[in-house]
Design a protein around this motif. Structure first.
Motif, PDB file in Angstrom:
ATOM      1  N   ASN A 116       0.819  -1.219   0.000  1.00  0.00           N
ATOM      2  CA  ASN A 116       0.000   0.000   0.000  1.00  0.00           C
ATOM      3  C   ASN A 116       0.850   1.266   0.000  1.00  0.00           C
ATOM      4  O   ASN A 116       0.332   2.376   0.074  1.00  0.00           O
ATOM      5  N   GLY A 117       2.172   1.111  -0.066  1.00  0.00           N
ATOM      6  CA  GLY A 117       3.062   2.269  -0.153  1.00  0.00           C
ATOM      7  C   GLY A 117       3.468   2.862   1.179  1.00  0.00           C
ATOM      8  O   GLY A 117       4.213   3.833   1.222  1.00  0.00           O
ATOM      9  N   ASP A 118       3.008   2.304   2.294  1.00  0.00           N
ATOM     10  CA  ASP A 118       3.392   2.789   3.626  1.00  0.00           C
ATOM     11  C   ASP A 118       4.705   2.118   4.035  1.00  0.00           C
ATOM     12  O   ASP A 118       4.707   0.989   4.526  1.00  0.00           O
ATOM     13  N   TRP A 119       5.823   2.807   3.838  1.00  0.00           N
ATOM     14  CA  TRP A 119       7.141   2.259   4.152  1.00  0.00           C
ATOM     15  C   TRP A 119       7.471   2.612   5.593  1.00  0.00           C
ATOM     16  O   TRP A 119       7.700   3.766   5.929  1.00  0.00           O
ATOM     17  N   ILE A 120       7.478   1.600   6.465  1.00  0.00           N
ATOM     18  CA  ILE A 120       7.743   1.799   7.893  1.00  0.00           C
ATOM     19  C   ILE A 120       9.102   1.207   8.242  1.00  0.00           C
ATOM     20  O   ILE A 120       9.403   0.073   7.868  1.00  0.00           O
ATOM     21  N   GLU A 121       9.884   1.983   8.984  1.00  0.00           N
ATOM     22  CA  GLU A 121      11.167   1.509   9.507  1.00  0.00           C
ATOM     23  C   GLU A 121      11.277   1.903  10.974  1.00  0.00           C
ATOM     24  O   GLU A 121      10.725   2.920  11.387  1.00  0.00           O
ATOM     25  N   TYR A 122      12.002   1.094  11.734  1.00  0.00           N
ATOM     26  CA  TYR A 122      12.309   1.440  13.118  1.00  0.00           C
ATOM     27  C   TYR A 122      13.425   2.476  13.143  1.00  0.00           C
ATOM     28  O   TYR A 122      14.205   2.598  12.190  1.00  0.00           O
ATOM     29  N   GLY A 123      13.518   3.211  14.245  1.00  0.00           N
ATOM     30  CA  GLY A 123      14.494   4.291  14.369  1.00  0.00           C
ATOM     31  C   GLY A 123      15.912   3.885  14.058  1.00  0.00           C
ATOM     32  O   GLY A 123      16.621   4.588  13.331  1.00  0.00           O
ATOM     33  N   ASP A 124      16.348   2.718  14.578  1.00  0.00           N
ATOM     34  CA  ASP A 124      17.734   2.321  14.334  1.00  0.00           C
ATOM     35  C   ASP A 124      17.986   2.005  12.864  1.00  0.00           C
ATOM     36  O   ASP A 124      19.064   2.274  12.340  1.00  0.00           O
ATOM     37  N   ASP A 125      16.999   1.468  12.153  1.00  0.00           N
ATOM     38  CA  ASP A 125      17.147   1.227  10.713  1.00  0.00           C
ATOM     39  C   ASP A 125      17.004   2.523   9.915  1.00  0.00           C
ATOM     40  O   ASP A 125      17.609   2.675   8.846  1.00  0.00           O
ATOM     41  N   ALA A 126      16.212   3.452  10.432  1.00  0.00           N
ATOM     42  CA  ALA A 126      15.997   4.730   9.744  1.00  0.00           C
ATOM     43  C   ALA A 126      17.270   5.573   9.692  1.00  0.00           C
ATOM     44  O   ALA A 126      17.420   6.404   8.799  1.00  0.00           O
ATOM     45  N   VAL A 127      18.189   5.353  10.635  1.00  0.00           N
ATOM     46  CA  VAL A 127      19.462   6.079  10.606  1.00  0.00           C
ATOM     47  C   VAL A 127      20.229   5.735   9.338  1.00  0.00           C
ATOM     48  O   VAL A 127      20.779   6.605   8.670  1.00  0.00           O
ATOM     49  N   GLU A 128      20.238   4.458   8.989  1.00  0.00           N
ATOM     50  CA  GLU A 128      20.947   4.022   7.783  1.00  0.00           C
ATOM     51  C   GLU A 128      20.329   4.616   6.524  1.00  0.00           C
ATOM     52  O   GLU A 128      21.020   4.859   5.541  1.00  0.00           O
ATOM     53  N   LEU A 129      19.016   4.849   6.547  1.00  0.00           N
ATOM     54  CA  LEU A 129      18.316   5.437   5.400  1.00  0.00           C
ATOM     55  C   LEU A 129      18.414   6.967   5.386  1.00  0.00           C
ATOM     56  O   LEU A 129      17.942   7.607   4.472  1.00  0.00           O
ATOM     57  N   LYS A 130      18.967   7.536   6.452  1.00  0.00           N
ATOM     58  CA  LYS A 130      19.107   8.983   6.628  1.00  0.00           C
ATOM     59  C   LYS A 130      17.773   9.686   6.837  1.00  0.00           C
ATOM     60  O   LYS A 130      17.619  10.856   6.540  1.00  0.00           O
TER      61      LYS A 130
END
Length: 194
Positions: A116-130
């Motif tokens: 559905n296009g809702d891309w969810i990441e946890y905070g620690d993984d979101a750091v790598e994605l910037k």
């Protein structure tokens, strides 16, 4: 420094979000955007575009395409879609640039991560994605000067302006509409009032 703390932010108006982003950008004091539990949609955009951002490792951050309702003639709908696409690009481009990809690649990855296009990441993984700069294990909020007195507010008081009219009837005062907003509701009880 100024701390903009998001406990649970489900997003909201892109236009209002742009105003927040502009205030952060033009602030003389450094502004830290902090996510404790959840930042979605425009909240995730504000977080990702902030120069200083912090999240708990288990905080969830959700990016997706901008949504809108379009009505009118075919010509009007095409014009509204073009305006919405231009607005969305102002939000997607800086985040995609931080990630080192194009906005089209960012959009494609949203649907690769969730149908559905809702891309969810946890905070620690979101750091790598910037999407966020720093993950922390503790956030201390020590800004309360005195203990609040009186009756505790309703659990929804942060969302609604509860009032009582001269007849003693409780109602909710709706906020004034902003550009591109409208109330799409049938309300025969007069509980929600403009």
């Amino acid at each position: 420094p100024i701390f903009l703390v998001m406990e649970r932010c489900y997003g909201g108006s892109v236009i209002e979000g742009f105003r927040i982003m502009q205030a952060i950008e033009s602030s003389d004091a450094p502004v830290y955007v902090v996510v404790k539990s959840f930042a979605a949609s425009m909240g995730a955009g504000i977080l990702a575009n902030a120069e200083h951002s912090v999240a708990y490792p288990n905080a969830q951050i959700l990016h997706h395409e901008m949504s809108s309702e379009v009505y009118g003639s075919t010509t009007e709908m095409k014009e509204e879609l073009a305006e919405d696409e231009a607005m969305e690009m102002r939000l997607l481009e800086p985040v995609a640039e931080k990630m080192g990809i194009t906005p089209a690649e960012f959009r494609k990855q949203m649907y690769e991560h969730n149908s559905n296009g809702d891309w969810i990441e946890y905070g620690d993984d979101a750091v790598e994605l910037k999407w966020v700069n720093t993950v922390v294990d503790e956030i201390r909020e020590q800004g309360i000067i005195e203990e609040p007195q009186g009756r505790a507010p309703s659990r929804y008081s942060y969302l609604f302006d509860f009032r009582t009219d001269e007849d003693g009837t409780e109602y909710v005062q709706l906020p004034p509409l902003k550009p591109h907003d409208f109330y799409f509701a049938h309300e025969p009880t007069n509980y929600y009032r403009k």
